[in-house]
Design a protein around this motif. Structure first.
Motif: not given
Length: 314
Positions: A7-8, A11, A30, A36, A66-67, A72
């Protein structure tokens, strides 16, 4: 320790902590190649757009998820199936059944699962939980929590559909750990638009009540501010904090008792750094996991109840 950071968006908050350490190697993952690459370059990390690699590459010890929230639970379970430890952003899941699946799988596994309950590492919150546990000021009778914020996170919605799980969950963790689950919940809401709103929840107990207000209606110069007032049979604790986009609050906790007024001495702590410190200490055998999935289920149950009450109110 080698970490796959998925995740960007948020994240990047975790990435900033990892980048300040010299004992981890991080690869950022990402879906968008340009986004990313840009995020990874900011922190000096390698990057990849192949999520599968995070689970298939045996060199990764920890998968940091961190999506978007609906992903999750499945990604934590995938990490466990691949023999990886997992750290997942809160909330653990967007429904209790998935959260319980993860908690049960974590209990069965020899791998560790952590939920980013960062508020547990804020000294002011620790002071409140300890005061309740130790009975330092008597029995907790009334708790008021408030968080009011400007739109500090570009692209993030903080409207009525997002506020319970994205903003109230941390407060509900404090509530669950100090007073448990309530007898009743009532909510009031106001929405300026799809991305700006305010929720006030009142929770009732046999001998106490809680009022929690979360608002995203504030102008940008306001930043983010919050705190609590905890009224005990033998005194009051009052906390105030301010926070900018970096997520690092500054604040105070003041005790009011029959003996007078005094400010509590609190350790200086950045909650995200402290959370990741804890994760790495557990993985290296130096601590017991304080943010395991089973420990967050009551807070999630309470948050989801508020989310349903908000939906009914609309």
């Amino acid at each position: 320790m080698k970490i796959a950071l998925l995740g960007t968006g948020f994240g990047q908050a975790h990435a900033a902590v990892y980048a300040a350490r010299d004992d981890v190697e991080v690869v950022m993952f990402g879906r968008d190649p340009d986004k990313t690459a840009k995020a990874a370059a900011q922190f000096g990390f390698d990057y990849s757009t192949s999520m599968d690699t995070a689970f298939e590459d045996a060199s990764f010890d920890l998968v940091d998820i961190c999506l978007p929230v609906p992903l999750h639970a499945d990604y934590v379970l995938r990490a466990l199936d691949a023999g990886k430890h997992a750290l997942v952003e809160l909330p653990l899941a967007d429904n209790l059944a998935d959260a319980q699946r993860v908690a049960e799988a974590a209990d069965r596994s020899d791998r560790q699962v952590f939920v980013d309950m960062f508020e547990r590492f804020i000294p002011a919150n620790q002071a409140l939980v300890e005061a309740v546990r130790e009975g330092a000021y008597g029995r907790l009778e009334q708790l008021t929590l408030w968080n009011r914020m400007a739109p500090l996170w570009p692209g993030a919605s903080l409207g009525l559909t997002a506020l319970p799980l994205e903003a109230m969950h941390s407060d509900m963790d404090i509530v669950a750990r100090t007073l448990g689950l309530p007898q009743g919940i009532e909510v009031a809401t106001v929405a300026r638009d799809d991305d700006s709103a305010c929720i006030e929840a009142t929770l009732t107990y046999p001998d106490a009540f809680v009022r929690d207000t979360v608002s995203s209606l504030m102008p940008m110069p306001w930043g983010a501010r919050g705190g609590y007032t905890a009224t005990f049979t033998g005194g009051v604790l009052e906390a105030t904090s301010t926070m900018s986009f970096d997520g690092k609050p500054t604040g105070t906790v003041t005790a009011y008792t029959a003996d007078g007024v005094h400010e509590l001495a609190l350790a200086s702590a950045d909650q995200y750094s402290a959370m990741i410190d804890h994760v790495l200490a557990v993985l290296r055998g130096g601590a017991d996991n304080q943010i395991a999935p089973a420990s967050v289920l009551d807070a999630l149950r309470l948050t989801l109840d508020i989310d349903q009450a908000v939906k009914r109110s609309r």
